[in-house]
Design a protein around this motif. Structure first.
Motif, mmCIF file in Angstrom:
data_model
loop_
_atom_site.group_PDB
_atom_site.id
_atom_site.type_symbol
_atom_site.label_atom_id
_atom_site.label_comp_id
_atom_site.label_asym_id
_atom_site.label_seq_id
_atom_site.Cartn_x
_atom_site.Cartn_y
_atom_site.Cartn_z
ATOM 1 N N LEU A 170 7.870 -11.485 4.006
ATOM 2 C CA LEU A 170 8.849 -10.129 4.649
ATOM 3 C C LEU A 170 8.680 -9.006 5.590
ATOM 4 N N GLU A 171 10.275 -9.384 6.607
ATOM 5 C CA GLU A 171 9.814 -8.917 8.204
ATOM 6 C C GLU A 171 9.009 -6.850 8.253
ATOM 7 N N GLN A 172 8.367 -7.236 9.262
ATOM 8 C CA GLN A 172 8.412 -5.311 9.624
ATOM 9 C C GLN A 172 9.278 -5.589 10.915
ATOM 10 N N ASP A 173 9.611 -4.688 11.810
ATOM 11 C CA ASP A 173 9.725 -4.792 12.965
ATOM 12 C C ASP A 173 8.816 -2.915 13.536
ATOM 13 N N VAL A 174 8.000 -3.078 14.295
ATOM 14 C CA VAL A 174 7.509 -1.136 14.024
ATOM 15 C C VAL A 174 7.526 -0.882 15.655
ATOM 16 N N PRO A 182 5.205 -8.798 11.477
ATOM 17 C CA PRO A 182 5.258 -8.142 12.324
ATOM 18 C C PRO A 182 5.532 -7.934 13.253
ATOM 19 N N GLU A 183 6.871 -7.823 13.908
ATOM 20 C CA GLU A 183 7.203 -7.925 14.732
ATOM 21 C C GLU A 183 7.070 -6.043 16.238
ATOM 22 N N ILE A 184 6.085 -6.742 17.201
ATOM 23 C CA ILE A 184 6.202 -5.430 18.259
ATOM 24 C C ILE A 184 7.647 -4.939 19.128
ATOM 25 N N LYS A 185 8.054 -3.885 18.726
ATOM 26 C CA LYS A 185 9.428 -3.773 19.308
ATOM 27 C C LYS A 185 8.520 -3.239 20.756
ATOM 28 N N GLN A 186 9.943 -3.369 21.829
ATOM 29 C CA GLN A 186 9.204 -2.709 23.172
ATOM 30 C C GLN A 186 8.953 -2.600 23.619
ATOM 31 N N MET A 219 10.655 0.217 11.276
ATOM 32 C CA MET A 219 12.471 0.667 11.821
ATOM 33 C C MET A 219 12.743 -0.148 13.149
ATOM 34 N N HIS A 220 13.953 -1.161 13.151
ATOM 35 C CA HIS A 220 14.390 -2.003 13.986
ATOM 36 C C HIS A 220 14.306 -1.312 15.716
ATOM 37 N N ASP A 221 15.148 -0.296 15.724
ATOM 38 C CA ASP A 221 15.015 0.486 17.027
ATOM 39 C C ASP A 221 14.829 1.077 17.112
HETATM 40 CA CA CA Z 1 13.000 -7.881 14.106
#
Ligand code: CA
Length: 337
Positions: free
Chosen positions: A55-59, A161-165, A70-72
């Motif tokens: 299961l993907e997490q945007d973080v 998990p994706e480390i966002k920006q 959340m994605h953005d």
């Molecule tokens: Ca993503």
């Protein structure tokens, strides 16, 4: 008799050597986001029940440095922030999670993704925006949810998990990777034996996560469709065998957009590119994004067709999808689950 055996033996030799991974990974992109608002508890529970492997997490971070899913970096497309906190937008018109405390973000209602300018649903056939009641989860809440489900369903589903920006966060004084990685470790995600892949679009941060921050678990570099890094510089090097070999020194996987794997604007003109072979030669796992039943890639005429070309022809190791049930069913029908 001997002749028949010899023919059978030679035929077996002539079969293509298919290095298909034993169990391709079904990665639920933002949860079962084809059915429920992305990244909500409901979307994650459904994806778990549908049999996804990850299961993907945007973080992203809140003002008080709490990782949330959340994605953005902005809140207005997936919540009622503009109604609830109308005076909190920046000069550019956006409402940033980083400007809100967790207590404030918990007052928001999460909804199906809409175009903030028009108010229209991005995917009109999906869950109706503004209906039912959803919240934005913290990363820890989500990890507790998944581990709870793993216990009660007696099935281990991994996290992604994706480390966002990270560069943007750090410029604003928030070191997101340094906050997220210890949380992952505390929840038992620390090594390559643990069901966790950390992903990021920024190659400098991928390198930093492995070296400076000492991450020992799986790590994947994402590549954008425009072949540029988030800072606007060219990412072309990562699409070459030499670049992939370089990447493999710090990462375990590479995640391009589907078009890098299969080119062509129609089923008739499609062609599997060298990407997967090159990445596998560099010992990189390939997890492209994102297969959607309601927004099919141009190279396929159905979900099954797209799954077929990705797994059977391109031999990817898994992929992100908003519709994990369809992929699980396809694999199941072929004895691959
Ligand atoms: Ca993503």
């Amino acid at each position: 008799m001997m002749k028949n055996l010899l023919i059978a033996f030679l035929c077996a030799l002539a079969l293509p050597v298919v290095a298909q991974p034993a169990k391709p990974a079904v990665i639920a992109h933002r949860g079962a986001s084809g059915y429920l608002p992305e990244h909500t508890v409901a979307a994650k529970v459904l994806a778990h029940a549908m049999g996804a492997d990850f299961l993907e997490q945007d973080v992203v971070l809140t003002k008080d440095d709490v990782p949330i899913v959340m994605h953005d970096t902005q809140l207005e497309t997936i919540s009622d922030v503009a109604q609830r906190f109308p005076d909190r937008k920046r000069a550019n018109g956006h409402y940033y999670a980083l400007d809100f405390t967790l207590a404030e973000i918990k007052q928001l209602r999460a909804n199906e993704r809409v175009n903030a300018k028009t108010g229209q649903a991005v995917y009109p056939d999906r869950f109706p925006a503004g209906k039912a009641s959803f919240q934005i989860s913290t990363l820890e809440e989500e990890l507790q949810l998944i581990q709870g489900l793993n216990k009660t369903c007696r099935r281990v589903v991994g996290i992604y998990p994706e480390i966002k920006q990270p560069a943007w966060h750090r410029k604003a004084g928030h070191d997101i990777s340094r906050i997220v990685l210890p949380i992952l470790r505390r929840y038992g995600y620390a090594t390559k034996q643990d069901p966790c892949w950390v992903q990021c679009f920024e190659p400098d941060e991928v390198k930093r996560i492995r070296t400076e921050l000492g991450w020992e678990g799986h790590l994947l570099l994402l590549l954008s469709a425009n072949r540029k890094h988030p800072d606007g510089t060219s990412a072309e090097a990562w699409f070459t065998p030499a670049g992939m070999k370089e990447l493999a020194k710090v990462a375990d996987g590479i995640g391009p957009e589907l078009g890098a794997i299969v080119s062509g604007k129609s089923k008739a003109s499609r062609k599997v590119t060298d990407f997967v072979n090159d990445a596998h030669a560099a010992k990189l796992t390939v997890h492209p994004y994102t297969l959607r039943a309601d927004d099919l890639p141009k190279f396929a005429d159905s979900m099954d067709d797209a799954i077929e070309v990705l797994f059977a022809e391109a031999r990817v190791d898994g992929f992100f999808t908003d519709f994990p049930d369809v992929v699980v069913k396809w694999l199941g029908a072929r004895g691959m689950r």
